[in-house]
Design an enzyme around this catalytic site. Sequence first.
Site, PDB file in Angstrom:
ATOM      1  N   CYS A 117      19.538  -4.029  10.604  1.00 32.53           N
ATOM      2  CA  CYS A 117      18.150  -4.473  10.763  1.00 32.53           C
ATOM      3  C   CYS A 117      18.016  -5.977  10.529  1.00 32.53           C
ATOM      4  O   CYS A 117      18.446  -6.755  11.361  1.00 32.53           O
ATOM      5  CB  CYS A 117      17.204  -3.651   9.893  1.00 32.53           C
TER       6      CYS A 117
ATOM      7  N   HIS B 111      18.284   1.710  11.542  1.00 34.33           N
ATOM      8  CA  HIS B 111      18.686   2.002  10.162  1.00 34.33           C
ATOM      9  C   HIS B 111      19.526   3.278  10.123  1.00 34.33           C
ATOM     10  O   HIS B 111      19.010   4.371   9.872  1.00 34.33           O
ATOM     11  CB  HIS B 111      17.455   2.170   9.270  1.00 34.33           C
TER      12      HIS B 111
ATOM     13  N   GLU C 176      21.455   4.302   7.895  1.00 33.49           N
ATOM     14  CA  GLU C 176      21.519   4.903   6.558  1.00 33.49           C
ATOM     15  C   GLU C 176      20.462   5.984   6.357  1.00 33.49           C
ATOM     16  O   GLU C 176      20.614   6.851   5.493  1.00 33.49           O
ATOM     17  CB  GLU C 176      21.412   3.814   5.474  1.00 33.49           C
TER      18      GLU C 176
END
Length: 227
Positions: A106, A204, A206
């Site tokens: 990001c 993202h 994660e």
Amino acid sequence: MSAIIIAIPRMVPNPLLAEAHAKYPESLARAGAEMRWIELDDPEKAVQDAMACDGLLLPGGGDIDPKFYGQERIPACGEPNVLRDAAEPLLLRAFLAADKPVLAICRGIQLMNVALGGDLYQDIKPFEHVPHNDHWGKIHAVTVRRGTLLSSILGQDTVLVNSQHHQAVDKVAPGLVLSALSEDGIVEGIEKPDAKFCLGVQWHPEWLSDADPAMQGIFDAFAAACR
């Protein structure tokens, strides 16, 4: 076998807030790696501390000061994080000079592009590529270019990703290559082909990696490069 240690610049001054909001440690742990927060008050010490680690993860966060890519700040651009803007380019360059792996997410992909000579869209609202009500759910498709590091990791020509950003890469920096694009033409992936491992993604992973093996694969490949 000694643990793989990943350096992550401190995202916000409050340590508890940073840890509460970070999914990065969970994704790295599944890949067999540990993380170390790098304090940024002293940029030179930050570089020294980070270089003791095996890899660098440049995380998400606020907007980069446009002065670093030769633009005047527009009203839609957020307030810069002075500590991160000063220290993170130094960390990135140090890791690249040492040929140590870098993963940028990001804000991280934007920082990577700016630090190496590219620029950004300060606000992508005109593209109508905006966050969904579910900030972290899969909401749009990304096309991955074959023959890239990202393609070899994901093993797919298209992936569904989340969208939680209002800035994006515009002109890709010299020495970097485009590896993924969204349906509306926003740069979603860049990488440095002459580096051991230097990959940036705009989404993202994660927040998706717990349920999606392809997204966890990004962290697995990063950790493997750090061994």
